[in-house]
Design a protein around this motif. Structure first.
Motif, PDB file in Angstrom:
ATOM      1  N   GLN A  78     -12.879   6.613   7.050  1.00  0.00           N
ATOM      2  CA  GLN A  78     -11.608   7.056   7.167  1.00  0.00           C
ATOM      3  C   GLN A  78     -10.566   5.926   6.981  1.00  0.00           C
ATOM      4  OE1 GLN A  78     -10.934   9.490  10.727  1.00  0.00           O
ATOM      5  NE2 GLN A  78     -13.088  10.136  10.872  1.00  0.00           N
ATOM      6  N   ALA A 114      -7.360   5.890   4.495  1.00  0.00           N
ATOM      7  CA  ALA A 114      -5.992   5.717   5.082  1.00  0.00           C
ATOM      8  C   ALA A 114      -5.551   4.477   4.271  1.00  0.00           C
ATOM      9  CB  ALA A 114      -6.333   5.538   6.603  1.00  0.00           C
ATOM     10  N   LYS A 139      -3.765   5.905  14.645  1.00  0.00           N
ATOM     11  CA  LYS A 139      -4.638   6.535  15.390  1.00  0.00           C
ATOM     12  C   LYS A 139      -6.229   6.219  15.490  1.00  0.00           C
ATOM     13  CE  LYS A 139      -6.506  11.520  15.869  1.00  0.00           C
ATOM     14  NZ  LYS A 139      -6.369  12.933  14.717  1.00  0.00           N
ATOM     15  N   ASP A 187      -1.507   5.289   4.800  1.00  0.00           N
ATOM     16  CA  ASP A 187      -1.559   6.242   5.943  1.00  0.00           C
ATOM     17  C   ASP A 187      -1.266   5.503   7.121  1.00  0.00           C
ATOM     18  OD1 ASP A 187      -1.160   8.172   7.643  1.00  0.00           O
ATOM     19  OD2 ASP A 187      -2.868   9.445   6.545  1.00  0.00           O
ATOM     20  N   LYS A 211      -2.404   7.380  10.216  1.00  0.00           N
ATOM     21  CA  LYS A 211      -3.744   7.565  10.449  1.00  0.00           C
ATOM     22  C   LYS A 211      -4.653   6.316  11.011  1.00  0.00           C
ATOM     23  CE  LYS A 211      -7.895   9.846   9.979  1.00  0.00           C
ATOM     24  NZ  LYS A 211      -8.132  10.872  11.020  1.00  0.00           N
TER      25      LYS A 211
END
Length: 284
Positions: A90, A94, A105, A99, A102
């Motif tokens: 991930q 990202a 997070k 991103d 993201k």
């Protein structure tokens, strides 16, 4: 039984020496011997990548399905390891998509997760700093922790995690230290084409990161030619093709060939890699 044990069993059943067993695959007898004996360095066993394993089995007329059935019971999926791998994937997505939300997070989740591997957490910290354009302003304490993590092992150049952190932390490394560390990597992996696939991928990524840092950030030329030559020893396939193209772009940049730079960026855009092309546009 494990793969190394099954390989030895199949080889002995055919009454072959190790040299005869591997004669049709690009691997040294020394490295294959390490695989069969389970030789470990820095806690990691010598390995064989999937392509070479399949080629080895086929070249010796071993039933591939039966072979994997014989080793299947020795390998169990670690749910926590799979979760960490998913988080790492991930992070990569990202980063490629710029991103920041993201990444923020994921970083927050890692901070509240018990016993998180340092490699994963530090990657998130570095990616977040990059996307926020805060690499050069990162606090000294964090820089120190990252540097200590890299060098807590004597042979850090053979540790995949340490290499990952080294590649990601280049923008915040002192120039002289960066050059010294890159020199150590190049000396160890001067024959990269003969290394296991895992390290080919990691070291080639480190090399591309260094080219970016050296040419776009530090404006230095040390080891640039050597790295470009090393990348060209790798096959132009789905694993290394993009890295070879990016290396070619940096060579055009180094030579001031703006026409060829633009042509290569156009190729990347036509291939659907618009974000990468734009990133190169912004850094050149």
């Amino acid at each position: 039984m494990k793969i190394r044990e099954a390989l030895r069993k199949e080889r002995l059943a055919q009454h072959k020496t190790q040299a005869a067993w591997i004669k049709n695959i690009p691997m040294s007898v020394f490295h294959y011997s390490e695989i069969e004996t389970g030789y470990a360095k820095n806690g990691k066993e010598a390995d064989i990548d999937s392509e070479k394993l399949i080629l080895l089995l086929k070249s010796n007329h071993v039933d591939i399905i039966k072979f994997f059935e014989s080793v299947n019971g020795s390998y169990k999926i670690d749910e926590r390891a799979r979760m960490i791998e998913n988080i790492s994937n991930q992070l990569s997505v990202a980063f490629n998509n710029n991103d920041l939300e993201k990444v923020e997070k994921i970083t927050h989740e890692l901070e509240n997760m018990p016993a998180v591997p340092k490699i994963t957490y530090y990657r998130a910290v570095l990616i977040r700093a990059y996307l926020k354009d805060e690499m050069t302003s990162m606090d000294k304490a964090t820089r120190t922790k990252i540097n200590q993590y890299i060098y807590q092992k004597d042979n850090w150049v053979t540790d995949n995690e340490a290499l990952t952190i080294f590649g990601n932390s280049m923008p915040i490394s002192d120039t002289d230290i960066l050059i010294a560390r890159m020199g150590k990597v190049l000396r160890y992996y001067k024959n990269l084409e003969n290394c296991p696939a895992t390290f080919q991928r990691r070291v080639s990524t480190v090399c591309v990161n260094y080219l970016y840092t050296a040419l776009c950030i530090r404006k230095i030329d040390k080891y640039v030619s050597e790295i470009m030559a090393l990348i060209r020893t790798l096959p132009f396939d789905d694993r290394f093709g993009l890295k070879i193209l990016i290396t070619q772009y940096f060579e055009y940049m180094r030579n001031g060939d703006k026409k060829s730079m633009q042509q290569l960026k156009d190729v990347l855009r036509h291939a659907g890699l618009t974000k990468l092309a734009n990133r190169l546009q912004n850094e050149s």
